[in-house]
Write an enzyme that holds these catalytic residues in place. Structure first.
Site, mmCIF file in Angstrom:
data_model
loop_
_atom_site.group_PDB
_atom_site.id
_atom_site.type_symbol
_atom_site.label_atom_id
_atom_site.label_comp_id
_atom_site.label_asym_id
_atom_site.label_seq_id
_atom_site.Cartn_x
_atom_site.Cartn_y
_atom_site.Cartn_z
ATOM 1 N N ALA A 157 0.840 -1.207 0.000
ATOM 2 C CA ALA A 157 0.000 0.000 0.000
ATOM 3 C C ALA A 157 0.873 1.255 0.000
ATOM 4 C CB ALA A 157 -0.928 -0.002 1.204
ATOM 5 N N GLU A 214 -1.967 4.844 -18.119
ATOM 6 C CA GLU A 214 -0.971 5.918 -18.021
ATOM 7 C C GLU A 214 0.118 5.559 -17.008
ATOM 8 O OE1 GLU A 214 1.197 8.767 -19.066
ATOM 9 O OE2 GLU A 214 -0.803 8.865 -19.969
#
Length: 131
Positions: free
Chosen positions: A24, A79
Site C-alpha cells: 500500500a 498511463e
C-alpha cells in the site's frame, strides 16, 4: 547458470499484513511520483475528477455508471503502466535507441487506445440517453 529461487530475492521477504502494508505504501508512492512527475497523469487525473462525479450524478443505469467510471479509471491505469515503461527505459539509458523508442511508443499507443475507449464509452452511453 544459477537457477532462480524466490528465497534469493531480497524483495520477497514480507508476508501477511506486513506485505500488504508495504504494498500500500509503494502504491501510494507511485501515485505521488506520477502526480509530481507526469503532466499527462495530472491532466488525466483532472479529467477523472470531473468525469467520475458526473458519471455518479447522471441518470443512467448502474451498469452504465460502472462502464463510465471504469473507462476513466482504465485511462489512469494505462498511463501509470506507460510511465513505468518509460522510467525503466530511462533507467537503462537516456541514449536514443530504436528499441527504446519502440517501447515508449507502444506505451503511448496503449494510452491513446484507452482514451479512445473512454471517449467512445461516454459518447455511446450518453447518446443512448440524450439523442
Amino acid at each position: 547458470m544459477k537457477k532462480y529461487k524466490i528465497e534469493d530475492n531480497p524483495h520477497k521477504g514480507n508476508k501477511g499484513i506486513t506485505r500488504a502494508f508495504r504494498a500500500a505504501i509503494n502504491s501510494w508512492n507511485g501515485l505521488i511520483y506520477a502526480f509530481n512527475e507526469e503532466s499527462a497523469f495530472r491532466q488525466e487525473l483532472g479529467m477523472s475528477l470531473v468525469l467520475i462525479p458526473l458519471a455518479i450524478y447522471l441518470p443512467v443505469t448502474p451498469i452504465e455508471k460502472i462502464l463510465l467510471i471504469a473507462s476513466v479509471i482504465l485511462v489512469l491505469i494505462i498511463e501509470l503502466l506507460n510511465s513505468s515503461v518509460e522510467a525503466a527505459i530511462d533507467r537503462i539509458s537516456f541514449e536514443v535507441h530504436d528499441l527504446s523508442k519502440r517501447a515508449k511508443d507502444f506505451g503511448s499507443a496503449a494510452v491513446m487506445l484507452a482514451l479512445l475507449l473512454c471517449g467512445l464509452t461516454w459518447v455511446i452511453i450518453l447518446s443512448g440517453h440524450y439523442l
